[in-house]
Design an enzyme around this catalytic site. Sequence first.
Site, short mmCIF file in Angstrom:
data_model
loop_
_atom_site.label_atom_id
_atom_site.label_comp_id
_atom_site.label_asym_id
_atom_site.label_seq_id
_atom_site.Cartn_x
_atom_site.Cartn_y
_atom_site.Cartn_z
CG HIS A 96 -1.67 -0.11 6.00
ND1 HIS A 96 -1.27 -1.35 5.60
CD2 HIS A 96 -0.60 0.46 6.62
CE1 HIS A 96 -0.01 -1.54 5.97
NE2 HIS A 96 0.42 -0.45 6.59
CD GLU A 145 2.97 2.66 5.38
OE1 GLU A 145 3.59 2.73 6.43
OE2 GLU A 145 2.05 1.85 5.19
#
Length: 223
Positions: A96, A145
Amino acid sequence: MQKTLIVANWKSNKTVSEALEWITQFNKSFTENPDKEIVLCVPFTLIYFLKKILEEQNNNIKLGGQDVSAFGEGAYTGEINSKQLKEVADYVIIGHSERRVNFREDDDTLFKKVKNAFNAGLTPIYCIQDETTPVPDEKVIIAYEPPSSISTFSQEAKADDPDKTEIIGNKITYAHDIAGFLYGGSVTPENVSEFTQKEVISGVLVGGKSLDPDEFIKIYENA
Ligand code: PGA
């Protein structure tokens, strides 16, 4: 047909009592759709607790971690290894943006995490920031993302253009043997279907809006 995956990323939020409130509220209005699957990626302290509750309720929601060690068992103070995580979860988010930026995790470390997770039987959800982010060789789920779309990174964050996401999804699926392609970044009940209606997008990774069970259910229903 592959199920549409709706993945919650709670980040570093919620205590045990808050998680209990969330699941109690969630159960009031959740109706399962056999074409969709929920994965709750929650802090390590909540995984076993939620696993027990979900087992009692006999419901089909899956659990995931938000990180895993690049090492195995042993003298690695503070780490949770993939064997430990697999005991309580099926999925794990790796790479992430917040971990890459705040904890300086590089591709080398992240690929080790993927290898360990994969060998332990976990399904890695590997976050890429754009089409140039290196992708591991294992058959992972990719979550695209763009950092500028992550609501918890910036107040001006805006969801990506679904057409652009589709182009990136096509490029990634063409170039790599992956298990799914998710979109993440400012996903809301209003915009989720613009992403999930694209054939190449197999689901979404939801941060901010997953903290509220009612909003999360709306995302699940609209996906
Ligand atoms: P957001 O976060 O939905 O709050 O933008 C997504 C993520 O960081 O995974």
